[in-house]
Write an enzyme that holds these catalytic residues in place. Structure first.
Site, PDB file in Angstrom:
ATOM      1  N   SER A 111      42.678  72.445  -2.229  1.00  0.00           N
ATOM      2  CA  SER A 111      41.413  72.364  -1.510  1.00  0.00           C
ATOM      3  C   SER A 111      41.302  73.516  -0.508  1.00  0.00           C
ATOM      4  O   SER A 111      41.353  74.684  -0.903  1.00  0.00           O
ATOM      5  CB  SER A 111      41.269  70.987  -0.846  1.00  0.00           C
ATOM      6  OG  SER A 111      39.951  70.768  -0.424  1.00  0.00           O
ATOM      7  N   ASP A 163      35.179  66.768  -9.684  1.00  0.00           N
ATOM      8  CA  ASP A 163      35.403  66.939  -8.250  1.00  0.00           C
ATOM      9  C   ASP A 163      34.071  66.840  -7.508  1.00  0.00           C
ATOM     10  O   ASP A 163      33.154  67.617  -7.753  1.00  0.00           O
ATOM     11  CB  ASP A 163      36.058  68.304  -7.993  1.00  0.00           C
ATOM     12  CG  ASP A 163      36.619  68.456  -6.595  1.00  0.00           C
ATOM     13  OD1 ASP A 163      36.051  67.870  -5.651  1.00  0.00           O
ATOM     14  OD2 ASP A 163      37.614  69.181  -6.445  1.00  0.00           O
ATOM     15  N   HIS A 177      38.680  65.044  -6.945  1.00  0.00           N
ATOM     16  CA  HIS A 177      39.322  65.930  -5.970  1.00  0.00           C
ATOM     17  C   HIS A 177      40.760  65.445  -5.746  1.00  0.00           C
ATOM     18  O   HIS A 177      41.073  64.783  -4.758  1.00  0.00           O
ATOM     19  CB  HIS A 177      38.519  65.941  -4.668  1.00  0.00           C
ATOM     20  CG  HIS A 177      38.878  67.052  -3.745  1.00  0.00           C
ATOM     21  ND1 HIS A 177      38.644  68.372  -4.046  1.00  0.00           N
ATOM     22  CD2 HIS A 177      39.455  67.050  -2.519  1.00  0.00           C
ATOM     23  CE1 HIS A 177      39.046  69.127  -3.040  1.00  0.00           C
ATOM     24  NE2 HIS A 177      39.547  68.349  -2.110  1.00  0.00           N
TER      25      HIS A 177
END
Length: 174
Positions: free
Chosen positions: A53, A113, A153
């Site tokens: 991320s 995601d 995610h």
């Protein structure tokens, strides 16, 4: 939202990632960690920056834009960069440090995601490969590889297997 560990995020759309207050401090911290490894005898060419991320965004930003200390503007020359569910921050002003254009990059991203849209992987690849092309690097070399996974995610075992294979491939033997 304030992110004291990396940099502040205004939002995750294409325009929002152009404001990255605090990223320079984060880059300096990472460069200090890299320098500690170099001082301990590890060659730049055996170091892979990797992150998930925002950590992946910082890895990509630092690995491609930063110069070696005292290197006269020469890029870090890392073994590789691995981005998991990340993106290229400050993409509109992206320029690779001289010599970093040939750094292999693996960008892993979940197609479902909802935090960092899968589209960010392709946009990041397009911006980096454009800079590689401008530097005369043949982009067909596949230096920036995007791999997708049917996940949100998060990280999957298939993704981690691909990361392990990438690191085995790019880190030279002793």
């Amino acid at each position: 939202m304030a992110m004291p560990s990396w940099y502040d995020i205004i939002g995750l759309d294409e325009r929002s990632n152009e404001s990255c207050e605090g990223i320079d401090d984060t880059v300096e911290t990472i460069l200090g960690l890299i320098q500690d490894e170099v001082n301990a005898g590890i060659d730049y060419g055996r170091i892979v920056l990797s992150g998930f991320s925002q950590g992946g965004a910082v890895a990509l930003h630092t690995g491609m834009r930063s110069a070696r200390p005292g290197g006269g503007g020469e890029g870090l020359g890392l073994a590789g960069i691995c981005v998991m569910s990340g993106y290229l921050p400050l993409a509109s002003s992206f320029e690779a440090a001289r010599g970093s254009e040939r750094t292999p990059i693996l960008h892993c991203h979940g197609t479902a995601d909802q935090v960092v849209n899968f589209k960010a992987a392709g946009l990041s690849r397009d911006r980096v490969t454009s800079a590689q092309r401008d530097a005369g690097v043949p982009v067909e070399d596949g230096l920036y590889e995007v791999r997708s996974y049917p996940i949100e995610h998060s990280v999957s075992m298939d993704e981690l297997d691909d990361v392990a294979e990438f690191m085995t491939r790019v880190i030279p033997p002793n």
